[in-house]
Design a protein around this motif. Structure first.
Motif, short mmCIF file in Angstrom:
data_model
loop_
_atom_site.label_atom_id
_atom_site.label_comp_id
_atom_site.label_asym_id
_atom_site.label_seq_id
_atom_site.Cartn_x
_atom_site.Cartn_y
_atom_site.Cartn_z
N THR A 10 4.20 -6.26 -10.90
CA THR A 10 4.27 -7.15 -9.74
C THR A 10 2.89 -7.41 -9.11
O THR A 10 2.77 -8.17 -8.16
CB THR A 10 5.17 -6.52 -8.65
OG1 THR A 10 4.75 -5.15 -8.47
CG2 THR A 10 6.63 -6.57 -9.04
N GLY A 35 5.78 -0.32 -8.21
CA GLY A 35 5.78 0.83 -7.29
C GLY A 35 6.97 0.81 -6.37
O GLY A 35 7.64 1.82 -6.14
N SER A 36 7.29 -0.38 -5.83
CA SER A 36 8.40 -0.48 -4.87
C SER A 36 9.18 -1.79 -5.00
O SER A 36 10.36 -1.83 -4.64
CB SER A 36 7.85 -0.34 -3.44
OG SER A 36 6.85 -1.31 -3.23
N GLN A 37 8.57 -2.83 -5.50
CA GLN A 37 9.27 -4.12 -5.56
C GLN A 37 10.32 -4.13 -6.68
O GLN A 37 10.11 -3.54 -7.74
CB GLN A 37 8.28 -5.24 -5.84
CG GLN A 37 7.26 -5.45 -4.73
CD GLN A 37 6.48 -6.74 -4.93
OE1 GLN A 37 7.06 -7.82 -4.92
NE2 GLN A 37 5.18 -6.61 -5.14
N GLU A 93 -9.02 3.78 -12.15
CA GLU A 93 -9.02 5.04 -11.39
C GLU A 93 -8.60 6.23 -12.26
O GLU A 93 -9.09 7.34 -12.07
CB GLU A 93 -8.10 4.94 -10.17
CG GLU A 93 -8.56 3.92 -9.11
CD GLU A 93 -7.94 2.53 -9.29
OE1 GLU A 93 -7.46 2.23 -10.42
OE2 GLU A 93 -7.93 1.75 -8.33
N GLY A 172 -5.84 -7.71 -6.18
CA GLY A 172 -5.05 -6.92 -5.24
C GLY A 172 -5.94 -6.38 -4.12
O GLY A 172 -7.16 -6.36 -4.23
N1 LIG Z 1 -6.84 -7.67 -9.91
C1 LIG Z 1 -7.87 -7.76 -10.72
O1 LIG Z 1 -8.41 -8.84 -10.95
C2 LIG Z 1 -8.42 -6.52 -11.39
C3 LIG Z 1 -9.58 -6.63 -12.17
C4 LIG Z 1 -10.04 -5.49 -12.84
C5 LIG Z 1 -9.37 -4.29 -12.71
N2 LIG Z 1 -8.26 -4.22 -11.93
C6 LIG Z 1 -7.58 -2.91 -11.80
O2 LIG Z 1 -6.21 -3.08 -12.15
C7 LIG Z 1 -5.38 -2.23 -11.37
C8 LIG Z 1 -4.34 -3.09 -10.63
O3 LIG Z 1 -5.03 -3.97 -9.75
P1 LIG Z 1 -4.28 -5.18 -9.03
O4 LIG Z 1 -5.35 -5.96 -8.37
O5 LIG Z 1 -3.36 -5.85 -9.99
O6 LIG Z 1 -3.44 -4.39 -7.92
P2 LIG Z 1 -2.19 -4.88 -7.06
O7 LIG Z 1 -2.14 -6.37 -7.04
O8 LIG Z 1 -2.25 -4.17 -5.79
O9 LIG Z 1 -0.95 -4.36 -7.92
C9 LIG Z 1 -0.72 -3.00 -8.09
C10 LIG Z 1 0.51 -2.79 -8.94
O10 LIG Z 1 0.73 -1.38 -9.08
C11 LIG Z 1 2.07 -1.10 -8.71
N3 LIG Z 1 2.12 0.27 -8.20
C12 LIG Z 1 1.50 0.79 -7.13
N4 LIG Z 1 1.77 2.10 -7.00
C13 LIG Z 1 2.60 2.41 -8.03
C14 LIG Z 1 3.26 3.59 -8.43
N5 LIG Z 1 3.13 4.74 -7.75
N6 LIG Z 1 4.04 3.55 -9.55
C15 LIG Z 1 4.19 2.40 -10.22
N7 LIG Z 1 3.59 1.24 -9.90
C16 LIG Z 1 2.81 1.25 -8.79
C17 LIG Z 1 2.43 -2.15 -7.68
O11 LIG Z 1 3.83 -2.25 -7.51
P3 LIG Z 1 4.45 -2.85 -6.11
O12 LIG Z 1 4.10 -4.30 -6.11
O13 LIG Z 1 5.91 -2.61 -6.24
O14 LIG Z 1 3.80 -2.08 -5.01
C18 LIG Z 1 1.79 -3.37 -8.34
O15 LIG Z 1 2.62 -3.85 -9.38
C19 LIG Z 1 -6.34 -1.48 -10.41
O16 LIG Z 1 -6.66 -0.25 -10.97
C20 LIG Z 1 -7.58 -2.37 -10.37
O17 LIG Z 1 -8.75 -1.65 -10.11
C21 LIG Z 1 -7.78 -5.29 -11.27
#
Ligand SMILES: NC(=O)c1ccc[n+]([C@@H]2O[C@H](COP(=O)([O-])OP(=O)(O)OC[C@H]3O[C@@H](n4cnc5c(N)ncnc54)[C@H](OP(=O)(O)O)[C@@H]3O)[C@@H](O)[C@H]2O)c1
Length: 353
Positions: A10, A35-37, A93, A172
């Motif tokens: 999500t 995580g929650s959605q 991470e 995110g």
């Molecule tokens: N976004 C980018 O462009 C980008 C680029 C490079 C690297 N990254 C890396 O990719 C990862 C995700 O980034 P993002 O930007 O996509 O983050 P995000 O939009 O905040 O999404 C986080 C995702 O993780 C899920 N989640 C959180 N806690 C969880 C848990 N305990 N168990 C299972 N699922 C869980 C969330 O679910 P819910 O929605 O249900 O909370 C959501 O689907 C991070 O490590 C970030 O550093 C991201």
């Protein structure tokens, strides 16, 4: 067919990954987690929260795309590495925190570890097929975030809303704040060290405001190879999911005749101390990178909740690193304990900041 498990379906990366999977009939989404959605019906196997390795055991995927945010992604990373299941890793991470444990699991498992972070995907591609002796150093680029060019004094009162307005990438909330403090580049520095087996003094970070060059690799003969493209995460996601085919994406090729200029300069380590703190934690090794990550997660959450000023994020991390013992982790239990202790210390520091 490649059977994919998408963790963090999500999120920002997760939604873009769904688009890529949807465009390729040879990619089959067998499992999805959030995580929650609610995500019921998104894939044959779904799970919301809890221990994601249970979902992976049930689904037995060919490839895990770990796009969970934060330390919560660690068990899934270790699960895939240990079993030799290909891992497309966005969740930086987990590699930062687990470091040596993750590398040992990767070596035992023998699967592919495909970086999804754009800088690491770029580096991976520049390094592919080269002998390690020919490599001089790696250069990671940083956009500099929304506060590039500001002085420390000008950051005293910045709000979460201002920090969330990233100039080049739409991501995110946690990684967007990490980009504003440069902690993200610090995490990426440690991630690059573990992914590519390069010592820290041969990994450089430069600020490159337009995010067109994602990384460069310098070679011993004086040549440097760079990876260029518009800042769009669908490119590295697609690269990892379709590796080694490099399938087509809908992203436009670079328009070089449009007046593209490439500008680079040194990061301002005084205004943005998180990069130097990460480098120091990485060089100290053992569980210091885990402590850096845990303290940063706590401080970023506190900042987003309005409990901590922007400049206190780095202060919290610095003080937590100073208070932690950084003892080596022999196993996952040790690592989880180091993470928990660092969170406890950081919460205490943040409460008085
Ligand atoms: N976004 C980018 O462009 C980008 C680029 C490079 C690297 N990254 C890396 O990719 C990862 C995700 O980034 P993002 O930007 O996509 O983050 P995000 O939009 O905040 O999404 C986080 C995702 O993780 C899920 N989640 C959180 N806690 C969880 C848990 N305990 N168990 C299972 N699922 C869980 C969330 O679910 P819910 O929605 O249900 O909370 C959501 O689907 C991070 O490590 C970030 O550093 C991201």
């Amino acid at each position: 067919m490649k059977r994919i498990a998408l963790l963090g379906a999500t999120g920002s990366i997760g939604r873009q990954a769904l688009e890529i999977v949807g465009a390729h009939p040879e990619l089959e989404l067998v499992a999805a987690a959030s995580g929650s959605q609610a995500i019921e019906g998104l894939a044959p196997f779904t799970q919301v929260g809890g221990d994601l390795t249970e979902l992976l055991e049930r689904a037995q995927p060919d490839l895990v795309l770990n796009a969970v945010v934060g330390f919560a992604g660690l068990p899934a990373t270790l699960w895939a590495l240990e079993r030799g299941v290909d891992l497309a890793l966005a969740n930086k991470e987990s590699l930062v925190a687990a470091g040596d444990l993750a590398l040992a699991a990767w070596e035992r498992g023998g699967g592919r570890l495909l970086p999804v972070d754009s800088e690491h995907s770029a580096t991976f591609q520049c390094l592919e097929g080269r002998s390690p002796e020919a490599v001089d150093s790696i250069v990671l680029t940083a956009s500099g975030g929304p506060f590039r060019g500001r002085t420390r004094d000008e950051l005293t009162d910045v709000t979460a809303e201002e920090a969330l307005a990233h100039p080049t990438w739409s991501m995110g909330p946690k990684i967007t704040i990490d980009s504003a403090t440069l902690a993200n580049k610090g995490l990426e520095l440690i991630e690059a060290h573990f992914l590519f087996g390069i010592p820290y003094d041969r990994i450089e970070v430069v600020v490159h405001p337009t995010s067109i060059v994602h990384a460069l690799v310098r070679f011993r003969d004086g040549a440097a190879l760079a990876h260029l493209g518009y800042p769009d995460m669908r490119v590295p996601i697609s690269f990892a999911l379709t590796y080694p085919e490099r399938a087509a994406t809908p992203i436009a090729p670079l328009d070089l005749a449009s007046g593209l200029t490439l500008e680079f300069h040194a990061p301002d380590l005084e205004t943005f101390p998180m990069l130097a703190l990460a480098r120091e934690a990485g060089e100290r090794g053992d569980t210091y990178p885990c402590v850096f990550n845990a303290a940063n997660e706590v401080a970023v959450a506190a900042f987003l909740e309005g409990r901590l000023p922007f400049l206190a994020i780095a202060e919290t991390v610095e003080e937590t690193l100073a208070a932690a013992d950084g003892a080596p982790a022999r196993d996952l239990g040790d690592l989880v304990a180091a993470d928990a202790e660092a969170r406890r210390l950081a919460e205490r520091k943040a409460a008085v900041a």
